[in-house]
Every structure is written in structure tokens, then in C-alpha cells.
Design a protein around this motif. Structure first.
Motif, PDB file in Angstrom:
ATOM      1  N   SER A 108       0.633  -0.959   0.254  1.00  0.00           N
ATOM      2  CA  SER A 108       0.255  -0.222  -0.120  1.00  0.00           C
ATOM      3  C   SER A 108       0.905   1.471  -0.093  1.00  0.00           C
ATOM      4  CB  SER A 108      -1.116  -0.261   1.231  1.00  0.00           C
ATOM      5  OG  SER A 108      -0.240   0.623   2.226  1.00  0.00           O
ATOM      6  N   THR A 109       0.116   2.434  -0.230  1.00  0.00           N
ATOM      7  CA  THR A 109       0.811   3.691  -0.290  1.00  0.00           C
ATOM      8  C   THR A 109       1.269   4.046   1.031  1.00  0.00           C
ATOM      9  OG1 THR A 109      -0.090   3.908  -2.288  1.00  0.00           O
ATOM     10  CG2 THR A 109       1.176   5.757  -1.320  1.00  0.00           C
ATOM     11  N   PRO A 110       2.193   4.501   1.518  1.00  0.00           N
ATOM     12  CA  PRO A 110       2.637   5.019   3.651  1.00  0.00           C
ATOM     13  C   PRO A 110       1.775   6.099   3.159  1.00  0.00           C
ATOM     14  CG  PRO A 110       4.311   4.521   2.010  1.00  0.00           C
ATOM     15  CD  PRO A 110       3.798   4.587   1.336  1.00  0.00           C
ATOM     16  N   GLN A 111       0.964   6.659   4.402  1.00  0.00           N
ATOM     17  CA  GLN A 111       0.142   6.969   4.775  1.00  0.00           C
ATOM     18  C   GLN A 111       0.493   8.701   4.833  1.00  0.00           C
ATOM     19  OE1 GLN A 111      -3.512   7.635   5.915  1.00  0.00           O
ATOM     20  NE2 GLN A 111      -2.690   9.256   5.245  1.00  0.00           N
ATOM     21  N   HIS A 112       1.957   9.017   4.638  1.00  0.00           N
ATOM     22  CA  HIS A 112       2.806  10.089   4.949  1.00  0.00           C
ATOM     23  C   HIS A 112       2.797  10.335   3.666  1.00  0.00           C
ATOM     24  CE1 HIS A 112       6.792   8.126   3.830  1.00  0.00           C
ATOM     25  NE2 HIS A 112       7.070   7.208   5.020  1.00  0.00           N
ATOM     26  N   PHE A 113       3.443   9.242   2.701  1.00  0.00           N
ATOM     27  CA  PHE A 113       3.393   9.345   0.739  1.00  0.00           C
ATOM     28  C   PHE A 113       1.637  10.635   0.967  1.00  0.00           C
ATOM     29  CE2 PHE A 113       3.247   8.629  -3.657  1.00  0.00           C
ATOM     30  CZ  PHE A 113       4.272   8.717  -3.092  1.00  0.00           C
ATOM     31  N   ILE A 114       0.901  10.013   0.781  1.00  0.00           N
ATOM     32  CA  ILE A 114      -0.506  10.487   0.634  1.00  0.00           C
ATOM     33  C   ILE A 114      -0.443  11.927   0.950  1.00  0.00           C
ATOM     34  CG2 ILE A 114      -2.689  10.171   0.673  1.00  0.00           C
ATOM     35  CD1 ILE A 114      -2.365   7.379   1.558  1.00  0.00           C
ATOM     36  N   ASN A 115      -0.138  11.998   2.776  1.00  0.00           N
ATOM     37  CA  ASN A 115      -0.180  13.768   2.810  1.00  0.00           C
ATOM     38  C   ASN A 115       0.558  14.288   2.439  1.00  0.00           C
ATOM     39  OD1 ASN A 115      -1.361  12.202   5.226  1.00  0.00           O
ATOM     40  ND2 ASN A 115      -0.513  12.509   6.709  1.00  0.00           N
ATOM     41  N   ARG A 116       1.486  13.669   1.714  1.00  0.00           N
ATOM     42  CA  ARG A 116       2.247  14.815   0.957  1.00  0.00           C
ATOM     43  C   ARG A 116       1.646  15.032  -0.078  1.00  0.00           C
ATOM     44  NH1 ARG A 116       7.735  12.276   3.869  1.00  0.00           N
ATOM     45  NH2 ARG A 116       7.600  11.255   1.742  1.00  0.00           N
ATOM     46  N   MET A 117       1.351  14.529  -1.421  1.00  0.00           N
ATOM     47  CA  MET A 117       0.638  13.606  -2.544  1.00  0.00           C
ATOM     48  C   MET A 117      -0.494  15.123  -1.980  1.00  0.00           C
ATOM     49  SD  MET A 117      -0.304  10.993  -4.896  1.00  0.00           S
ATOM     50  CE  MET A 117       0.463   9.921  -3.884  1.00  0.00           C
ATOM     51  N   LEU A 118      -1.264  14.882  -1.421  1.00  0.00           N
ATOM     52  CA  LEU A 118      -2.448  15.661  -1.218  1.00  0.00           C
ATOM     53  C   LEU A 118      -2.009  17.908  -1.001  1.00  0.00           C
ATOM     54  CD1 LEU A 118      -4.274  13.939   1.931  1.00  0.00           C
ATOM     55  CD2 LEU A 118      -5.068  14.678  -0.600  1.00  0.00           C
ATOM     56  N   VAL A 119      -0.433  17.657  -0.465  1.00  0.00           N
ATOM     57  CA  VAL A 119       0.056  19.513  -0.272  1.00  0.00           C
ATOM     58  C   VAL A 119       0.190  19.497  -1.370  1.00  0.00           C
ATOM     59  CG1 VAL A 119       2.115  20.780   0.980  1.00  0.00           C
ATOM     60  CG2 VAL A 119       0.258  18.769   2.058  1.00  0.00           C
ATOM     61  N   ALA A 120       1.379  18.429  -2.124  1.00  0.00           N
ATOM     62  CA  ALA A 120       1.692  18.972  -3.459  1.00  0.00           C
ATOM     63  C   ALA A 120       0.958  19.075  -4.518  1.00  0.00           C
ATOM     64  CB  ALA A 120       2.890  17.677  -4.161  1.00  0.00           C
ATOM     65  N   LEU A 121       0.044  18.811  -4.669  1.00  0.00           N
ATOM     66  CA  LEU A 121      -2.108  18.601  -5.489  1.00  0.00           C
ATOM     67  C   LEU A 121      -1.852  19.962  -5.066  1.00  0.00           C
ATOM     68  CD1 LEU A 121      -2.957  15.402  -6.280  1.00  0.00           C
ATOM     69  CD2 LEU A 121      -1.723  15.896  -8.098  1.00  0.00           C
ATOM     70  N   ALA A 122      -2.028  19.980  -4.618  1.00  0.00           N
ATOM     71  CA  ALA A 122      -2.990  21.651  -3.506  1.00  0.00           C
ATOM     72  C   ALA A 122      -1.598  22.814  -4.209  1.00  0.00           C
ATOM     73  CB  ALA A 122      -3.890  22.007  -2.332  1.00  0.00           C
ATOM     74  N   ALA A 123      -0.591  22.571  -4.485  1.00  0.00           N
ATOM     75  CA  ALA A 123      -0.359  23.862  -4.384  1.00  0.00           C
ATOM     76  C   ALA A 123       0.124  24.228  -5.887  1.00  0.00           C
ATOM     77  CB  ALA A 123       1.356  22.885  -3.825  1.00  0.00           C
ATOM     78  N   GLN A 124       0.163  23.298  -5.883  1.00  0.00           N
ATOM     79  CA  GLN A 124      -0.316  22.809  -7.839  1.00  0.00           C
ATOM     80  C   GLN A 124      -1.477  23.846  -8.691  1.00  0.00           C
ATOM     81  OE1 GLN A 124      -0.066  19.693  -9.370  1.00  0.00           O
ATOM     82  NE2 GLN A 124       2.174  18.825  -8.365  1.00  0.00           N
ATOM     83  N   GLY A 125      -2.207  24.350  -7.025  1.00  0.00           N
ATOM     84  CA  GLY A 125      -3.911  25.328  -7.796  1.00  0.00           C
ATOM     85  C   GLY A 125      -4.855  23.487  -7.997  1.00  0.00           C
ATOM     86  N   GLN A 126      -4.428  22.239  -7.539  1.00  0.00           N
ATOM     87  CA  GLN A 126      -5.243  21.278  -8.143  1.00  0.00           C
ATOM     88  C   GLN A 126      -6.955  21.476  -6.758  1.00  0.00           C
ATOM     89  OE1 GLN A 126      -4.371  18.442 -10.937  1.00  0.00           O
ATOM     90  NE2 GLN A 126      -3.253  20.492 -11.866  1.00  0.00           N
ATOM     91  N   THR A 127      -8.255  20.958  -7.967  1.00  0.00           N
ATOM     92  CA  THR A 127      -8.965  20.707  -6.935  1.00  0.00           C
ATOM     93  C   THR A 127      -8.054  18.535  -6.523  1.00  0.00           C
ATOM     94  OG1 THR A 127     -10.048  22.470  -7.616  1.00  0.00           O
ATOM     95  CG2 THR A 127     -11.337  20.790  -6.344  1.00  0.00           C
ATOM     96  N   VAL A 128      -8.433  18.509  -5.338  1.00  0.00           N
ATOM     97  CA  VAL A 128      -8.013  17.480  -5.030  1.00  0.00           C
ATOM     98  C   VAL A 128      -9.183  17.054  -4.078  1.00  0.00           C
ATOM     99  CG1 VAL A 128      -6.929  15.974  -4.118  1.00  0.00           C
ATOM    100  CG2 VAL A 128      -6.056  18.106  -5.009  1.00  0.00           C
ATOM    101  N   VAL A 129      -9.609  15.742  -4.355  1.00  0.00           N
ATOM    102  CA  VAL A 129     -10.697  14.869  -3.080  1.00  0.00           C
ATOM    103  C   VAL A 129     -10.148  13.962  -3.119  1.00  0.00           C
ATOM    104  CG1 VAL A 129     -12.764  13.156  -3.675  1.00  0.00           C
ATOM    105  CG2 VAL A 129     -12.926  15.337  -4.657  1.00  0.00           C
ATOM    106  N   ARG A 130     -10.009  13.676  -2.127  1.00  0.00           N
ATOM    107  CA  ARG A 130      -9.729  11.996  -1.290  1.00  0.00           C
ATOM    108  C   ARG A 130     -10.763  11.536  -1.357  1.00  0.00           C
ATOM    109  NH1 ARG A 130      -7.410   8.541  -0.206  1.00  0.00           N
ATOM    110  NH2 ARG A 130      -6.181   7.640   1.543  1.00  0.00           N
ATOM    111  N   LEU A 131     -10.599  10.638  -1.281  1.00  0.00           N
ATOM    112  CA  LEU A 131     -12.337   9.632  -1.097  1.00  0.00           C
ATOM    113  C   LEU A 131     -11.697   8.549  -0.958  1.00  0.00           C
ATOM    114  CD1 LEU A 131     -15.352   9.630  -2.680  1.00  0.00           C
ATOM    115  CD2 LEU A 131     -14.124   7.881  -4.368  1.00  0.00           C
ATOM    116  N   LYS A 132     -12.233   8.205   0.572  1.00  0.00           N
ATOM    117  CA  LYS A 132     -12.280   7.350   1.565  1.00  0.00           C
ATOM    118  C   LYS A 132     -13.410   6.470   1.571  1.00  0.00           C
ATOM    119  CE  LYS A 132      -8.880   8.765   4.806  1.00  0.00           C
ATOM    120  NZ  LYS A 132      -7.996   8.663   3.900  1.00  0.00           N
ATOM    121  N   GLY A 133     -13.033   4.990   1.729  1.00  0.00           N
ATOM    122  CA  GLY A 133     -14.310   4.050   2.454  1.00  0.00           C
ATOM    123  C   GLY A 133     -14.632   4.216   2.981  1.00  0.00           C
ATOM    124  N   GLY A 134     -16.148   4.900   3.188  1.00  0.00           N
ATOM    125  CA  GLY A 134     -16.980   4.338   4.733  1.00  0.00           C
ATOM    126  C   GLY A 134     -16.541   6.514   4.939  1.00  0.00           C
TER     127      GLY A 134
END
Lengths: 248, 248
Positions: free
Chosen positions: B64-90
């Protein structure tokens, strides 16, 4: 009973009309009659202009339709061949008495379907950006009613010992007893605590403080039902608002 | 960071693609990137054909993708001006590690919004027509993880003493210990218990039995994760299906 008669026990979610599920929306769109609680946002009824609306409010301490009467009405409407939606605030099966309605429908052989909704306790936490579970802080969350049927005290010592986040529904009338009960059972008086009134509605108010201070603050701030009480370390993660800053 | 950059932490609900909220749907419809968990029903991605889909599966025991990597990816995508959805089960905040992602976004000053979803534990109960709370049977429900971070045992005695319905997430690997722990803490071996696998999906399977018998049945029936374990008197209200009749 006609072939089309069916009763949908539907959770309307916590208040924000966008926090309803697609499945609940579809049920509303095909309803002929909708029996609706006080706590449901009336904005949701815009999805079912074709339906007859029957208010069956059941607010604690106020005049309300007795549960057995609602049960009988659901069965009677289905017997007339109607497609009925029983629209309940939050989730029908979390302090919603949906189980009682379901058993009445089963006993009468009425076809029914349960459509869950977002329960207000968890939604109140989400609205305040409080994760009810968080690694390193806890292993779970307990949803309890602060208003027991027989007035007996809740098992405070056990609730403290679970080390879960506590989310109390219908607890505003008993907030002093809840605070005292948890502290006497060994919980720190400084345990973070919040009260969220009218959660996810435009008029939502919240106060973040400690378990010990909350009864006084709730009194001076005149916090009223419907409100959710949340107790646990995770409350430290609540978003900071002007309202909450005043009390921290 | 551009003015439009934002991250939505979104609960996809338990599996049935109709058990998502209108608010979550709207977030998907405006997403430019969607980071999606393994447990999310891929059918939901039909709502965001415009978006780039990034799978970040995190199944227990698997790659699986480590949690800290996901966290960094979310921040990096937002820094590029993206509208990001982090879609989680439940629900992101009920055993969803959404709190960790939120804290990473806060630390990076990224605008975000939390959109709650139906949590799988309560939805599993609804799908089996089990009201998690029911007058005369209990005062509440406890949602716990069966897979603690440090492997330490859960506070069985306290959980039994709360007299709440117990809903265990991620517990299948530890079902024998859970059953034994609760019985040794004083819960009746005959306490009704059910396991619901793949809840609200077409392939949902459920077994209803007793706390004592469940580990054996789960083994012989090869019940696997993702599954929810429910323990409490309310399980007696579960709908009777062919599958469950075999074991009652």
C-alpha cells in the motif's frame, strides 16, 4: 395490500440538506406519503413535491405523536397501497427508534426497506473537524444516549475505561450529571469536551472547553437541544473558531 | 498556491454507490484529481470522468501507499492549484486516518473541507436490518478497531460493562481473540454475533450466530476482510436470509 405498497425507513442525515444519500433522495422522489420528524430539515421536502407530508414530531419534552401511533399509521398507509417514506433525522437505527417501526412493519407483513443516514453525532464531529478516532489517541468511539428510558445512570466507569471518544445524544438536559458522572468515575476534569448545537445547519453553534467547565458554559451560552456532546482527547483537534476561542 | 486549490476529504460510504451523499457527489464532479482507496467502489468514479484518478490502496497486510506519502501528495497537488478529492471508504474520520491527512493539510496551510460519509460499521448493521440501538436492549453502540496499532489487547472488561452494541472494524484477523476476550471478560458465549463481509455490495455475505461459535463459522465459511463484526442482543433482530438460516 397492493403490489406497490412499501415503506422506506429513511435517514435524512444531520441537517445539511446535501448530507443526504442518493438512495434516500430516490425514495423521496417516488414517495406518495412522507411521515417526517421535527428534526428533519424541511428543505429536504423540496425533493418530494408530489407527496403528502405528515409531520409526526417527536421532540423530547414536547407534545409529540406517540410511537405506537406512528407504527400503526405506517402499516395503515401501506395497507392502502401507498409508497411511504418515514423520514427521520440522522440515522433511523441510531437512537432513531427505527427498530420499533421496523418490527411493527414485519409483524404486519408490510414490505419495507431501511436506508441509512449520516448520524448526527458523527456528523457533529466532522463539522467541527474532529476525527472521532485518531491513531495514538484512541481505539474507537462510543455513541450513547444521555436520556435513558428509565432514568437510570449510565455506566460511567465502564465508559471511561473504554478510552473511546464519547459522543452523547440527547444529553443537554443531563449535562451536569454527565460531567460529574464521568469525573467521579476517574476521567480528568480537564478532558476536552465540546457541545455542538444544530449540527451542520446554518445556525450551528459550538463551544469547545473542558469536561468540568462545560455545564457552566452551556448554561451561560444557553446551548439547547438538539445538541451533541463530545468528550475525548480528539476534541483538541477541533477547528478554532471565534466562538470557541472565547472559551479556550 | 492558487486561489482555487482545495482538498476535499470525502467519505464514499460503505460500498453501495447510492449510499454516497449529494455533497460528496458535488465534490467529485468538480475534482481535478481523485486519490482513491482500495475499499471505494470504482462505480463512484463514473461521477468524475474529468478527473485524474490516483489509486492509493491501503489494505491491511497488503502492499500500500504509506500514509505520509499520501499526506505529502495531497499538499503537493494543492500547491499546483489542483482541486483534489481524497475519496475514502466509509467515513474519513471513523478509522479512516482522515485526521492525519487533515493535520498535514493544516500544517501546510492548504484549504480543505471534510465531507462525512456513512461509516461501514453502522451501514453493515442497517443492511442486515439490525438497529444498533433499541429501547430495552441497550443505551448505545461502540465502534472499535480489532487491529490496534501496537498489538495491545482491547479493554474487553470495559467494553462488556458498557452494555453497548459492539461493532468491530478490521477485526477478522483477530476474531478468535475478540471472541475469547469478550467471553473471558464476562460476556455470555451465547451473545448474538454477526459478521458482514463486503457490506452493501452485491457480493455481501453475512453469518449470524453466537459469539462463541463465530470464529469457527467464519473459518469454515472463509469470511474475509473487509468485514464488520457485530456483537450484541440487537443482532437477534437481523433479517433472516438463507445464508444465515443455515447457521441458526
Amino acid at each position: 395490500m397492493t403490489a406497490t405498497a412499501k415503506v422506506y425507513l429513511v435517514g435524512a442525515g444531520p441537517g445539511d440538506p446535501e448530507l443526504i444519500t442518493l438512495k434516500a433522495l430516490k425514495a423521496l422522489q417516488q414517495a406518495e406519503v412522507v411521515l417526517v420528524d421535527d428534526l428533519v430539515n424541511p428543505a429536504l421536502l423540496a425533493h418530494c413535491p408530489q407527496a403528502r407530508i405528515v409531520p409526526v414530531g417527536k421532540r423530547g419534552g414536547c407534545k409529540s405523536t406517540p410511537q405506537h401511533f406512528i407504527n400503526r399509521m405506517l402499516v395503515a398507509l401501506a395497507a392502502q397501497g401507498q409508497t411511504v417514506v418515514r423520514l427521520k433525522g440522522g440515522d433511523p437505527f441510531v437512537f432513531g427508534r427505527g427498530g420499533e417501526e421496523m418490527l411493527a412493519l414485519r409483524a404486519a407483513n408490510v414490505p419495507y426497506e431501511v436506508i441509512p443516514g449520516l448520524t448526527s453525532g458523527l456528523s457533529a464531529c466532522a463539522s467541527m473537524e474532529v476525527p472521532v478516532t485518531h491513531r495514538g489517541l484512541n481505539h474507537g468511539v462510543t455513541l450513547i444516549t444521555g436520556h435513558t428510558q428509565d432514568g437510570e445512570p449510565l455506566p460511567w466507569a465502564a465508559l471511561v475505561a473504554t478510552q473511546t471518544t464519547l459522543v452523547v445524544y440527547m444529553g443537554m438536559q443531563h449535562l451536569p450529571e454527565i460531567s460529574r458522572g464521568l469525573i467521579q468515575a476517574g476521567m480528568s476534569p480537564e478532558m476536552p469536551c465540546m457541545v455542538v448545537e444544530n449540527c451542520t445547519r446554518p445556525q450551528q453553534r459550538a463551544v469547545v472547553s473542558s469536561l468540568q467547565a462545560m455545564p457552566y458554559l452551556a448554561h451561560t451560552q444557553q446551548l439547547k437541544s438538539p445538541a451533541i456532546i463530545v468528550v475525548g482527547e480528539v476534541v483538541t483537534l477541533a477547528k478554532t473558531t471565534q466562538q470557541t476561542q472565547d472559551w479556550q
